[in-house]
Design an enzyme around this catalytic site. Structure first.
Site, mmCIF file in Angstrom:
data_model
loop_
_atom_site.group_PDB
_atom_site.id
_atom_site.type_symbol
_atom_site.label_atom_id
_atom_site.label_comp_id
_atom_site.label_asym_id
_atom_site.label_seq_id
_atom_site.Cartn_x
_atom_site.Cartn_y
_atom_site.Cartn_z
ATOM 1 N N HIS A 1 -6.830 -6.900 0.789
ATOM 2 C CA HIS A 1 -5.771 -5.899 0.654
ATOM 3 C C HIS A 1 -4.528 -6.247 1.467
ATOM 4 C CE1 HIS A 1 -3.913 -2.017 0.071
ATOM 5 N NE2 HIS A 1 -4.011 -1.697 1.344
ATOM 6 N N SER B 1 0.835 -1.193 0.000
ATOM 7 C CA SER B 1 0.000 0.000 0.000
ATOM 8 C C SER B 1 0.881 1.259 0.000
ATOM 9 C CB SER B 1 -0.961 -0.047 1.201
ATOM 10 O OG SER B 1 -2.094 0.732 0.981
ATOM 11 N N ASP C 1 -0.475 -4.912 -3.548
ATOM 12 C CA ASP C 1 -1.851 -4.425 -3.610
ATOM 13 C C ASP C 1 -1.974 -2.900 -3.621
ATOM 14 O OD1 ASP C 1 -4.431 -5.836 -3.908
ATOM 15 O OD2 ASP C 1 -5.033 -4.475 -2.312
#
Length: 308
Positions: free
Chosen positions: A287, A122, A146
């Site tokens: 995620h 992220s 992700d």
């Protein structure tokens, strides 16, 4: 919720959960003082110089990688990004990849002695790309988990923004656990309790607060109009400049996305269009791949590092 003896007390249970037998790698916390007086903190695991360095996502901390590192089985470094964990908050509240990258480079110089397999999730993935672009000698390979610069901040990340935008302090950690579970975060209650313990602190007045700065920014976005990062703590990390950083990376790049994560098929297609030499892999998860599929992720990273 009883307090563990130290921040590494959870490792035996985490290892048992994924079938990793003792002896477990030794964990230690390390810190370095940056040029402007701020502290950058990290966790170092195993004997010898780190081969893999991990950067976490917004609102998380270095401990999000614990179980993945146990599965990896290689000396590793996990850095608390500025504004998170035991690293100092930034007075300017600027938590975008290009701002964070120089601090990470300082940490790599302090705690590693060779090019790293640099893994970022992220916000950490975008920061890792900025690190690899600006300090190519420090990065042997880049794995982005992700995230892409094109992720829609009004889609998946909305849940995180709403989760952050609650009260900035709490009476007990149990209240934080309940909030995380109410938002569908944290997994089991035991996992949520572990995450809350490692990502919160008790202030001198006895109130509990998140260690990360994002909760304060999301709860009060209008406190400082002179700090653009305060206007939307999540959306601003998704800077389109990340495409330029990724394009400038000389090292091999792998994107690992969850099939229920933030990166859509369209996002992944755009990633491949812009970076035709990069690899794209899909994991059956959401995620937080490192927390939901740590054993599989650790094994895959070991393969990418050439140790599989």
């Amino acid at each position: 919720m009883s307090a563990p003896t130290d921040e590494f007390s959870f490792l035996p249970a985490q290892a048992a959960d994924i079938g990793v037998a003792p002896p477990l790698p030794r964990g230690e916390r390390v810190d370095v003082t940056l040029e402007d007086g701020r502290t950058l903190s990290a966790l170092r695991y195993g004997d010898g110089a780190p081969a893999v360095t991990f950067l976490h996502g917004a609102g998380l901390n270095a401990h999000t990688w614990d179980t993945t590192i146990l599965a990896l089985g290689l000396p590793a470094l996990a850095i608390d990004l500025p504004g998170h964990g035991d690293s100092s908050w930034r007075e300017d509240a600027a938590y975008t990849a290009r701002v964070l990258a120089p601090d990470v480079v300082s940490g790599l110089r302090e705690w590693t002695n060779g090019p790293q397999l640099l893994v970022g999730h992220s916000l950490g993935g975008l920061t890792a790309a900025a690190v690899a672009a600006s300090a190519p000698a420090a990065v042997a390979q880049l794995v982005v988990i992700d995230i892409t610069p094109g992720v829609d901040p009004n889609a998946g990340p909305t849940q995180i923004r709403e989760f952050f935008a609650g009260p900035t302090d709490w009476a007990t950690r149990e209240e934080l656990v309940d909030r995380a579970l109410a938002f569908g975060l944290g997994g089991t209650r035991a996992a949520a309790e572990r995450g809350v313990f490692l990502n919160s602190r008790i202030r001198p007045d006895g109130r509990v607060e998140w260690k990360h700065h994002f909760a304060h920014l999301a709860a009060a976005p209008d406190r400082a109009a002179d700090a653009p990062a305060r206007q939307d703590a999540v959306a601003n990390v998704l800077s389109a400049l990340g495409w330029n950083d990724l394009a400038a990376v000389a090292a091999p790049i792998t994107l690992i996305r969850g099939d229920r994560g933030y990166v859509t098929e369209a996002d992944a297609a755009e990633f491949s269009r812009r970076l035709p030499g990069a690899s794209v892999e899909i994991a059956p998860t959401g995620h937080n791949v490192q927390e939901e599929r740590p054993r599989e992720l650790g094994a895959r990273l070991r393969e990418i590092a050439g140790k599989g």
